[in-house]
Every structure is written in C-alpha cells, then in structure tokens.
Design a protein around this motif. Structure first.
Motif, PDB file in Angstrom:
ATOM      1  N   SER A 149      12.528  -0.959  13.175  1.00 51.59           N
ATOM      2  CA  SER A 149      11.882  -1.402  11.940  1.00 51.59           C
ATOM      3  C   SER A 149      10.977  -0.315  11.363  1.00 51.59           C
ATOM      4  N   ARG A 150      10.343   0.453  12.219  1.00 49.89           N
ATOM      5  CA  ARG A 150       9.359   1.442  11.773  1.00 49.89           C
ATOM      6  C   ARG A 150      10.001   2.717  11.259  1.00 49.89           C
ATOM      7  N   THR A 332       8.180  -1.219   0.965  1.00 50.20           N
ATOM      8  CA  THR A 332       6.980  -1.343   1.789  1.00 50.20           C
ATOM      9  C   THR A 332       6.423   0.027   2.144  1.00 50.20           C
ATOM     10  N   ALA A 333       5.142   0.236   1.896  1.00 47.98           N
ATOM     11  CA  ALA A 333       4.434   1.432   2.330  1.00 47.98           C
ATOM     12  C   ALA A 333       3.794   1.136   3.679  1.00 47.98           C
ATOM     13  N   LEU A 334       4.027   2.035   4.637  1.00 49.58           N
ATOM     14  CA  LEU A 334       3.555   1.826   6.010  1.00 49.58           C
ATOM     15  C   LEU A 334       2.667   2.993   6.452  1.00 49.58           C
ATOM     16  N   GLY A 335       1.527   3.147   5.792  1.00 48.90           N
ATOM     17  CA  GLY A 335       0.585   4.189   6.186  1.00 48.90           C
ATOM     18  C   GLY A 335       1.054   5.570   5.796  1.00 48.90           C
ATOM     19  N   ASP A 336       1.793   6.227   6.674  1.00 49.11           N
ATOM     20  CA  ASP A 336       2.264   7.595   6.409  1.00 49.11           C
ATOM     21  C   ASP A 336       3.731   7.626   6.032  1.00 49.11           C
ATOM     22  N   ARG A 337       4.265   6.473   5.596  1.00 54.38           N
ATOM     23  CA  ARG A 337       5.699   6.400   5.284  1.00 54.38           C
ATOM     24  C   ARG A 337       5.965   5.286   4.291  1.00 54.38           C
ATOM     25  N   VAL A 338       7.128   5.333   3.676  1.00 57.78           N
ATOM     26  CA  VAL A 338       7.549   4.278   2.761  1.00 57.78           C
ATOM     27  C   VAL A 338       8.971   3.886   3.154  1.00 57.78           C
ATOM     28  N   ARG A 339       9.236   2.567   3.158  1.00 57.45           N
ATOM     29  CA  ARG A 339      10.491   2.053   3.708  1.00 57.45           C
ATOM     30  C   ARG A 339      11.299   1.310   2.653  1.00 57.45           C
TER      31      ARG A 339
END
Length: 367
Positions: A149-150, A332-339
């Motif tokens: 998922s990450r 979705t933005a996940l801190g140091d990444r975008v998914r």
C-alpha cells in the motif's frame, strides 16, 4: 464488459477524476442500488432478515468462484485484521516474518501473538530478497501483501512461496490492494492462507472480507469469537455444545447484513469482466502515468516490479495535493510521496488530468 461500460457504472466519475482506489473507490451504481433497496425495505418493514442473513453465504460462493477455490475453504469476515488475527490465533506461537512497513492490519495481529521478525525497507521499498533472507527453520509463517500500500510495489509471490517451502514455513498473502485489478495465480502461489478486504479493488462496502485457507489447514482454524455462525448449517440459536463446522465457515463472523448485500452485487460485476483485460488496462495506465511523471522529474519510490498503483517520491506533497484538488483529481499524499491507483473504470483522460495537476505543482505548466 468493456472499460467504457464499466466506467459508466460510477456516477462519481462524471464530476471527479478518481485515482484514490488504494484508499477507497466510489460506489458502483449496482452496489449502491442494492443497498438503497435494503434501506428502503428496512424503513418500510418489508425486509426479510433471513434473506439478508443469507447474503454472506451467497457472497462466499461468488468469491470462491472468482478466486477458483472450493467454497468450504472460504471464511466470511469483516476485515483483513480479523483474518490475520484468526490465523495468528490458530497457529502455535512461533516466529513470523513481516515487512516492517506493511499495512498495520497485516502487521499488528502477528505482533500481538507471535515473535515477529520485522524486515526493514531498503532504498524506500520492501525487498523480496530481504524477506527471503529473514526465513529460517524457526519461522512458522511469512505474512506479505502482494501489492504494498505504501509503495505500490508488486512482490514476487512465487519466489516467496518457494522460499517458505525450503524452510517449511507457511505463507499468508494479503490481496486487499490487488484482487479486482490484478490476476492472482492460485496454482503458482499455493498460499496456505489468503485474505482480502473487499472495500478497495473489489468495490464492496466496508465490512466484507474473506479468508481462504488451504484445505489441509482448515481443521486447524479456530474462531476468534465463536458464535451462532460457528456451527454447521442449519444454524441453531439457543443452547447446545460448541460443535464447530467442519469447513472454514467455523470462523465466520456474524454478518453485517448491508455490507454483505452490497458485496454480492459488487462481486457479480467481476464475473462480467475479463481479468486479463482488466490487468492489462490498469497496468498500462499506471505505466503511462509513470512515464509522464518522470518527464516532470517525479520518480517512483521503488525500482521494483510495477503494479496498478503508482507512488511518486516528492518533497512537495502538500503542494501537489492542493494542485490535484484544484484539478478535480482524487489521490493521496503520504508525507514524502503521492499515490495514484488505476482501476478498470479509469482511462487515459484521467492520466492526462493527473499529469496537468503534477505539472502545475512542479512548475512545468499553468494551473
């Protein structure tokens, strides 16, 4: 069913570009209709609770047919965590190998009951070779997610199966982020257990999940919370001894009726599509976005096998999130990444919209 026909089942797509299925998809009209009818029946008192209660069993058969397993090996549950916890509670205490960055629903149940060997990410991703290196003769089980998922990385399950076989360990596979978009080769992987929460790529309401157990492992299953569904059908209600069902239904959760009514409608959609065509479609769109993003200076967070989920590394996730919202793109933005995640209902216009948003956020275009 063609991608265009499938896309037409989602009213939300008329107004939004939906690339956030790794979080949750919009509702498909056939699924929403079934649930709306249930609410109306509940409100009017016209419902038949016995029919509602049978929805989980009907969905069990639909799921078994979809995956290609006997229905007697399928347990109906409410979440991935419940599935993992059921297996964890059914095994003697031992060493379990889990990726350190795996989703918590496929991590915490093992931590609660076993001696967990956590395999850290390396260079931003979980490495198959590191999972294999962590296996030895003392390991009882390896728990993995086919697609992480990450990172959006697709792990080589066949290689992991071979590695667990060499040390005599069992293999638990979480397909929550893959089944419904990617094909699963049951014969090649031969998992001891596989689990799926259906509210992502299988388009179900939240609360419908499945655990599939290899036939010879079924007698060892123990229910976390035995109840009236733990015995063989027809189910009784009062008194009696705890005589567990002979098949995987012994671990069935008491069904949340609305979730299972919707799950049945969702699974019927997947019986109307070609899994190979779905996989080609979603992986192709993901590859297209990956190439366009690279031209903007945005790279995937890993260099491993690609999937239908694209996760880009960035130091400006907040800026990208705002630009995506301005362009009507859900991701979705996940801190140091975008998914971003691509389902069968997505098309190249969705890729183009995402690229415009990324270009605006990175100074390569106007917003």
């Amino acid at each position: 069913m063609t991608p265009e026909e499938f896309r037409g089942l989602f009213p939300a797509l008329r107004e939004q570009v939906w690339l956030d299925t790794p979080g949750a998809p919009p509702g498909a009209e056939p699924v929403v209709t079934v649930m709306r009818e249930a609410l109306e029946g509940w409100s009017s008192g016209a419902f038949d609770w016995l029919d509602w209660d049978g929805a989980a069993a009907r969905a069990r058969q639909l799921f078994a047919d979809l995956v290609g397993v006997p229905a007697g090996t399928v347990t109906t549950m409410s979440s991935l965590a419940e599935a993992a916890a059921t297996v964890a509670a059914s095994l003697p205490r031992g060493r379990v190998v889990v990726a350190e960055q795996d989703f918590r629903s496929n991590r915490f149940p093992w931590l609660a009951r076993h001696d967990v060997v956590s395999v850290p990410a390396r260079d931003g991703a979980t490495r198959v070779e590191d999972l294999i290196a962590a296996l030895d003769d003392d390991v009882v089980l390896l728990a993995v997610s086919e697609v992480t998922s990450r990172e959006g990385q697709r792990l080589d399950l066949v290689a992991l199966r071979a590695a667990t076989d060499r040390v005599g360990a069992r293999l638990f596979v979480n397909l929550t982020q893959s089944l419904g978009a990617l094909r699963f080769d049951l014969a090649a992987v031969r998992p001891d257990y596989l689990a799926v929460h259906g509210y992502k790529w299988l388009l179900c309401p939240r609360g419908a999940a499945w655990l599939v157990t290899r036939p010879d492992r079924v007698p060892g299953l123990r229910p976390l919370a035995p109840g009236w569904k733990s015995t063989a059908a027809p189910h009784g209600y009062f008194g009696g001894a705890l005589d567990l069902a002979p098949d995987a239904a012994r671990c069935d959760a008491s069904p949340a009726w609305f979730s299972w009514l919707g799950a049945g409608a969702a699974l019927r959609l997947f019986h109307a599509v070609d899994p190979a065509r779905v996989e080609r479609h979603v992986v192709g769109l993901a590859g297209l976005l990956t190439g366009e993003a690279a031209a903007l200076g945005l790279r995937r967070v890993h260099d491993g096998p690609a999937s239908h989920i694209v996760v880009l590394a960035t130091a400006n996730a907040d800026r990208i999130a705002r630009s995506l919202a301005d362009h009507g793109v859900r991701a979705t933005a996940l801190g140091d990444r975008v998914r971003f995640g691509f389902h069968y209902f997505n098309d190249e216009s969705d890729v183009a919209a995402a690229v415009r948003a990324l270009a605006a956020a990175t100074g390569h275009g106007s917003s």
